[in-house]
Design a protein around this motif. Structure first.
Motif, PDB file in Angstrom:
ATOM      1  N   UNK A  53       0.859  -1.179   0.000  1.00 34.30           N
ATOM      2  CA  UNK A  53       0.000   0.000   0.000  1.00 34.30           C
ATOM      3  C   UNK A  53       0.898   1.233   0.000  1.00 34.30           C
ATOM      4  N   UNK A  54       0.715   2.086  -0.991  1.00 31.78           N
ATOM      5  CA  UNK A  54       1.440   3.354  -1.059  1.00 31.78           C
ATOM      6  C   UNK A  54       0.472   4.460  -0.664  1.00 31.78           C
ATOM      7  N   UNK A  55       0.790   5.135   0.433  1.00 29.44           N
ATOM      8  CA  UNK A  55      -0.116   6.137   0.990  1.00 29.44           C
ATOM      9  C   UNK A  55      -0.937   5.524   2.101  1.00 29.44           C
ATOM     10  N   UNK A  56      -0.436   5.632   3.345  1.00 31.47           N
ATOM     11  CA  UNK A  56      -1.124   4.982   4.471  1.00 31.47           C
ATOM     12  C   UNK A  56      -1.277   5.956   5.637  1.00 31.47           C
ATOM     13  N   UNK A  57      -2.059   7.034   5.442  1.00 35.05           N
ATOM     14  CA  UNK A  57      -2.295   7.971   6.536  1.00 35.05           C
ATOM     15  C   UNK A  57      -3.184   7.412   7.638  1.00 35.05           C
ATOM     16  N   UNK A  74       3.360  -1.320   4.011  1.00 35.96           N
ATOM     17  CA  UNK A  74       2.956   0.060   3.738  1.00 35.96           C
ATOM     18  C   UNK A  74       4.176   0.943   3.507  1.00 35.96           C
ATOM     19  N   UNK A  75       4.018   1.897   2.614  1.00 39.59           N
ATOM     20  CA  UNK A  75       5.043   2.916   2.398  1.00 39.59           C
ATOM     21  C   UNK A  75       4.332   4.263   2.273  1.00 39.59           C
ATOM     22  N   UNK A  76       4.954   5.305   2.800  1.00 35.75           N
ATOM     23  CA  UNK A  76       4.348   6.623   2.771  1.00 35.75           C
ATOM     24  C   UNK A  76       5.459   7.673   2.714  1.00 35.75           C
ATOM     25  N   UNK A  77       5.224   8.790   2.027  1.00 32.56           N
ATOM     26  CA  UNK A  77       6.227   9.856   1.999  1.00 32.56           C
ATOM     27  C   UNK A  77       6.428  10.525   3.357  1.00 32.56           C
ATOM     28  N   UNK A  78       5.448  10.421   4.244  1.00 33.42           N
ATOM     29  CA  UNK A  78       5.543  11.043   5.562  1.00 33.42           C
ATOM     30  C   UNK A  78       6.045  10.078   6.626  1.00 33.42           C
ATOM     31  N   UNK A  79       6.864  10.589   7.553  1.00 32.25           N
ATOM     32  CA  UNK A  79       7.437   9.738   8.591  1.00 32.25           C
ATOM     33  C   UNK A  79       6.378   9.176   9.519  1.00 32.25           C
ATOM     34  N   UNK A 100      12.219   1.413  -2.091  1.00 37.88           N
ATOM     35  CA  UNK A 100      13.374   0.574  -1.746  1.00 37.88           C
ATOM     36  C   UNK A 100      13.041  -0.918  -1.675  1.00 37.88           C
ATOM     37  N   UNK A 101      12.409  -1.444  -2.722  1.00 34.76           N
ATOM     38  CA  UNK A 101      12.015  -2.850  -2.720  1.00 34.76           C
ATOM     39  C   UNK A 101      12.640  -3.569  -3.904  1.00 34.76           C
ATOM     40  N   UNK A 102      12.910  -4.849  -3.728  1.00 32.59           N
ATOM     41  CA  UNK A 102      13.507  -5.656  -4.785  1.00 32.59           C
ATOM     42  C   UNK A 102      12.486  -5.919  -5.896  1.00 32.59           C
ATOM     43  N   UNK A 103      12.995  -6.217  -7.070  1.00 36.93           N
ATOM     44  CA  UNK A 103      12.122  -6.596  -8.173  1.00 36.93           C
ATOM     45  C   UNK A 103      11.306  -7.841  -7.799  1.00 36.93           C
ATOM     46  N   UNK A 104      10.094  -7.903  -8.344  1.00 33.49           N
ATOM     47  CA  UNK A 104       9.226  -9.084  -8.168  1.00 33.49           C
ATOM     48  C   UNK A 104       8.906  -9.351  -6.699  1.00 33.49           C
ATOM     49  N   UNK A 105       8.581  -8.301  -5.944  1.00 34.04           N
ATOM     50  CA  UNK A 105       8.330  -8.448  -4.503  1.00 34.04           C
ATOM     51  C   UNK A 105       6.858  -8.572  -4.142  1.00 34.04           C
ATOM     52  N   UNK A 106       5.944  -8.002  -4.954  1.00 33.28           N
ATOM     53  CA  UNK A 106       4.541  -7.919  -4.568  1.00 33.28           C
ATOM     54  C   UNK A 106       3.632  -8.390  -5.702  1.00 33.28           C
ATOM     55  N   UNK A 107       2.479  -8.931  -5.297  1.00 35.15           N
ATOM     56  CA  UNK A 107       1.456  -9.328  -6.268  1.00 35.15           C
ATOM     57  C   UNK A 107       0.514  -8.181  -6.603  1.00 35.15           C
ATOM     58  N   UNK A 108       0.387  -7.233  -5.689  1.00 35.89           N
ATOM     59  CA  UNK A 108      -0.545  -6.120  -5.854  1.00 35.89           C
ATOM     60  C   UNK A 108       0.057  -4.870  -5.238  1.00 35.89           C
ATOM     61  N   UNK A 109      -0.040  -3.753  -5.958  1.00 32.76           N
ATOM     62  CA  UNK A 109       0.299  -2.434  -5.408  1.00 32.76           C
ATOM     63  C   UNK A 109      -0.963  -1.596  -5.432  1.00 32.76           C
ATOM     64  N   UNK A 110      -1.294  -1.030  -4.286  1.00 33.46           N
ATOM     65  CA  UNK A 110      -2.444  -0.155  -4.137  1.00 33.46           C
ATOM     66  C   UNK A 110      -1.910   1.227  -3.776  1.00 33.46           C
ATOM     67  N   UNK A 111      -1.967   2.171  -4.706  1.00 30.11           N
ATOM     68  CA  UNK A 111      -1.449   3.525  -4.482  1.00 30.11           C
ATOM     69  C   UNK A 111      -2.635   4.465  -4.299  1.00 30.11           C
ATOM     70  N   UNK A 112      -2.782   4.982  -3.087  1.00 28.48           N
ATOM     71  CA  UNK A 112      -3.998   5.731  -2.734  1.00 28.48           C
ATOM     72  C   UNK A 112      -3.653   7.181  -2.405  1.00 28.48           C
ATOM     73  N   UNK A 113      -3.951   8.077  -3.336  1.00 30.38           N
ATOM     74  CA  UNK A 113      -3.947   9.500  -3.036  1.00 30.38           C
ATOM     75  C   UNK A 113      -2.611  10.202  -2.986  1.00 30.38           C
ATOM     76  N   UNK A 114      -1.548   9.620  -3.529  1.00 29.66           N
ATOM     77  CA  UNK A 114      -0.247  10.296  -3.449  1.00 29.66           C
ATOM     78  C   UNK A 114       0.387  10.597  -4.799  1.00 29.66           C
TER      79      UNK A 114
END
Length: 286
Positions: A53-57, A74-79, A100-114
């Motif tokens: 998940x990209x964007x996890x406020x 989860x990954x987010x631009x904010x600390x 900062x993730x290796x190739x072929x790491x995830x089955x799904x990326x959900x990018x919400x609002x960023x």
């Protein structure tokens, strides 16, 4: 030579950190995008167990995905958002164009609002394609071109002959679809919807934007609005009020989906393999 950043990365992180404690009071746009993306996910027949998940406020995306039996990072631009919201869970603080993730790491990326405030959106999508596993899925939602027309017009009117750039550049649906293809994603789909939100005045709208962490974060650092300019903008904004005194503002949401290539995916039929000619297909039925 690398192109200069459009957005101030450190300021972007600070905006999200400052919004974090009270984000729940301003999360309607995030929740709307999350609901739509998860609804689209229900139409997918594949399992897709490992999710980024990209964007996890909030914890909302993680909790709902875990309830579906998925393992979530989860990954987010904010600390503060990356640090997590419950049960000691921790995510990763990173920009989308430097994941900062290796190739072929995830089955799904959900990018919400960023993705509307990423410096290198083409590079970010290429990077997401790389860290997806073959036949993995990207689903994304963000604020796109055509958003905040009344606020934009009011700020220009308030500042007069030399307005500053207070609303950052926005990506439209067509350009977003082209970027998916350029990133090497197959079966790319880009579409959108418009949300209308009604405000009592311009300050209430600005308060919502700050509460979402979406205040100005341009690297050009335009000067703050002078008091006179803000008063003029507020007057211009109020001129669009309905009889009940409220002003309708619009948010244009862009949704993206695309798959990482895999040999198992259906492709176009080989040229010449059709069993019926186009002329035959177009004949009226008897």
């Amino acid at each position: 030579m690398d192109a200069p950043d459009i957005f101030d990365r450190a300021l972007r992180a600070r905006r999200r950190d400052r919004a974090a404690p009270a984000f729940a009071a301003h999360d309607f746009l995030y929740q709307m995008m999350l609901d739509e993306l998860l609804d689209r996910l229900t139409d997918v027949q594949r399992d897709l167990p490992e999710v980024l998940v990209i964007g996890c406020p909030t914890d909302s995306a993680r909790l709902r995905l875990e309830a579906m039996g998925k393992r979530v990072a989860c990954v987010d631009p904010g600390f503060l958002n990356a640090r997590g919201h419950g049960k000691g869970r921790r995510g990763v603080q990173a920009d989308e164009d430097a994941l900062p993730f290796a190739d072929d790491s995830f089955d799904l990326i959900l990018a919400v609002g960023t993705l509307d405030s990423v410096n290198d959106l083409p590079g970010a999508l290429i990077l997401m394609q790389r860290i997806l596993r073959p036949d993995g899925l990207l689903l994304a939602g963000f604020v796109g071109a055509g958003s905040l027309p009344r606020l934009r017009a009011a700020l220009i009117a308030g500042e007069g002959d030399r307005p500053g750039q207070h609303i950052h550049p926005q990506v439209d649906v067509r350009a977003a679809g082209d970027l998916l293809s350029r990133a090497g994603l197959t079966m790319p789909v880009a579409d959108g919807e418009t949300l209308t939100v009604r405000y009592g005045d311009i300050l209430a709208l600005m308060h919502d934007l700050r509460g979402m962490g979406a205040a100005n974060m341009l690297a050009s650092h335009p000067p703050a609005l002078r008091r006179e300019a803000l008063a003029g903008a507020a007057m211009h904004f109020a001129q669009a009020a309905a009889p009940d005194g409220r002003i309708a503002e619009q948010m244009a949401i862009v949704y993206l989906s695309g798959w990482k290539p895999d040999p198992s995916q259906a492709g176009p039929a080989r040229r010449g393999s059709a069993t019926m000619s186009l002329a035959e297909a177009l004949k009226p039925k008897k």
